[in-house]
Write an enzyme that holds these catalytic residues in place. Structure first.
Site, short mmCIF file in Angstrom:
data_model
loop_
_atom_site.label_atom_id
_atom_site.label_comp_id
_atom_site.label_asym_id
_atom_site.label_seq_id
_atom_site.Cartn_x
_atom_site.Cartn_y
_atom_site.Cartn_z
N THR A 299 -13.49 -0.72 17.89
CA THR A 299 -13.89 -0.65 19.30
C THR A 299 -13.91 0.81 19.76
O THR A 299 -12.96 1.54 19.48
CB THR A 299 -12.90 -1.46 20.17
N GLY B 60 -0.62 -4.95 22.66
CA GLY B 60 -2.08 -5.04 22.80
C GLY B 60 -2.51 -6.46 23.12
O GLY B 60 -3.44 -6.69 23.90
N ARG B 61 -1.79 -7.42 22.55
CA ARG B 61 -2.17 -8.84 22.73
C ARG B 61 -1.97 -9.29 24.17
O ARG B 61 -2.64 -10.22 24.62
CB ARG B 61 -1.39 -9.70 21.73
N GLN C 191 -21.47 -25.98 30.88
CA GLN C 191 -21.80 -27.40 31.01
C GLN C 191 -22.01 -27.79 32.48
O GLN C 191 -22.95 -28.52 32.81
CB GLN C 191 -20.65 -28.24 30.39
N GLU D 280 -7.61 -8.40 17.74
CA GLU D 280 -6.16 -8.18 17.92
C GLU D 280 -5.34 -9.38 17.41
O GLU D 280 -4.33 -9.76 17.97
CB GLU D 280 -5.82 -7.78 19.35
N THR E 259 -6.36 -13.15 15.15
CA THR E 259 -7.03 -14.42 15.48
C THR E 259 -6.02 -15.40 16.09
O THR E 259 -4.80 -15.19 16.00
CB THR E 259 -7.59 -15.06 14.19
#
Ligand code: CAA
Length: 380
Positions: free
Chosen positions: A158, A242-243, A336, A363, A365
């Site tokens: 990134t 970071g998460r 939807q 960061e 899965t």
């Protein structure tokens, strides 16, 4: 317990919201179509102090708390998740990593320019064959005495092109496995660094993503972060924080889609009434609202733990997994609810759905978050 925000936190949230509506929304569809980096907006965000948000003012940062940071990220992501990811990687990984793990000389040398937003930070861990399995680093940092020589390729980076400062993870001693990995701070324009083509992505299209090639890149020893072999532990510690940012981004994307779906459901008529009066739609909205509330609470709790110096790795993994998976579900339902209109770009929800997808991937899965969560609860 206190669930109230301070005046300052609310002010930062509102400032982020105003900026997003005024400066990001007008060209977000064009930048999504053309994959154009929001360079003008990034300059303005730097001037407004959204770069070194949590960095100590003595390094030119804003000295804000993590609650303010996640509130701001959420607001940016509601409108433009590409801008939010640039800020997330910059603040949570680059600035936090240097401020909390680099030595004083390194902080003086690199941090103020990042905190002022004169340079954007990038984090180079992933490789063509080391994504989830982050210990399998093939990029090498050969110890040459007073410098290291870096060779290899990093993937999915990134801000690879727009960044000025890289934090690079590389293997120095393969025999020591993860304990032989180091982290370095590098100038993005160091001789020997070249970029692969701009990745043509499904979403987050106006953030720039490239692979980065290192060919005999010389890095002075004084650019290594921490003791020899600290690099893997450093990367894991950074990703714990970071998460939280990515979870906030995911909940922002979901919130943006929810707001649009709610509004649309009150305007669009079918079978003689606004569609929100049909239980099929009302229940969808109810389920979306519950997920949003849960996700936001997980994000805020993780940020609060971090602000209070308490362990947050478990909660940040929970927040990241829950918010990312919920963002995918919420944005899909928002499309939807919009029916055919949801499938065209003008209505924004299809873009938000594309943007949500990567929050389940980068960061760590959703499956990696479940590894972190299950290992932690089984150990405790
Ligand atoms: N904090 C500190 N140390 C940690 C840690 C943490 N949270 N997690 C693990 N470690 C340490 C362990 O203690 C261990 O060290 P010791 O042997 O000294 O005890 C070492 O790291 C290895 O740990 P594991 O045995 O648990 O390693 P593993 O190979 O089983 O993998 C993993 C662990 C959690 C799966 C890890 O590889 C991982 O997080 N993978 C995902 C990587 C990832 O998130 N990549 C994202 C790229 S960045 C990005 O996407 C940014 C962007 O641009 C948006």
């Amino acid at each position: 317990m206190n669930f109230e925000f301070t005046e300052e936190q609310l002010m930062i949230k509102q400032a982020a919201r105003d900026f997003a509506v005024r400066e990001l929304l007008p060209d977000v569809l064009e930048r999504d179509a053309s994959s154009r980096f929001p360079a003008r907006q990034m300059k303005m965000l730097a001037e407004l102090g959204f770069f070194g948000m949590c960095v100590d003012p003595k390094y030119d940062g804003g000295g804000m708390d993590n609650i303010s940071y996640v509130l701001a990220l959420e607001e940016f992501a509601k409108i433009d998740a590409s801008a939010a990811v640039v800020l997330a990687v910059h603040n949570s990984l680059a600035c936090y990593g240097i401020e909390h793990y680099a030595n004083e000389e390194q902080k003086q040398r690199f941090l103020p320019a990042l905190a002022r937003g004169e340079k954007i930070g990038a984090f180079l861990l992933s490789e063509p064959e080391a994504g989830s399995d982050a210990t399998s680093q093939k990029t090498t940092a050969e110890d040459k005495g007073d410098y290291y020589l870096i060779n290899g390729t990093k993937n999915w980076i990134t801000s690879a092109d727009n960044a000025g400062t890289y934090i690079v993870i590389a293997q120095t001693d393969r025999e020591k496995k993860h304990k032989g990995i180091n982290a370095f701070i590098l100038d993005r324009h160091s001789p020997g660094i070249s970029l692969g083509p701009h990745e043509d992505k499904m979403g987050m299209r106006s953030s720039d993503t490239h692979s980065v090639m290192f060919t005999d890149v010389k890095v002075p020893k004084e650019n290594r972060i921490g003791e020899d072999g600290f690099g893997f532990s450093f990367a894991m510690k950074l990703l714990d924080g970071g998460r939280i940012g990515i979870a906030a981004q995911a909940i922002g994307i979901a919130g943006g889609a929810f707001d649009l779906a709610l509004k649309y459901s009150k305007e669009r008529k079918a079978f003689g009434t606004e569609i929100c009066n049909h239980q099929a739609i009302a229940f969808k909205l109810a389920e979306m609202a519950v997920k949003l509330e849960n996700g936001r609470n997980l994000v805020l709790k993780s940020a609060w733990l971090k602000d209070n110096g308490l362990p947050y790795g478990l909660q940040s993994a929970m927040a990241k997994q829950y918010c990312a998976d919920s963002a995918m579900e919420i944005t899909t339902e928002a499309v939807q609810i919009h029916g055919g209109y949801g499938y065209v770009k003008e209505y924004h929800v299809e873009r938000l759905m594309r943007e949500a997808k990567v929050t389940q991937i980068y960061e760590g899965t959703s499956e990696i978050q479940k590894i972190v969560i299950s290992r932690t609860i089984l150990k405790d």
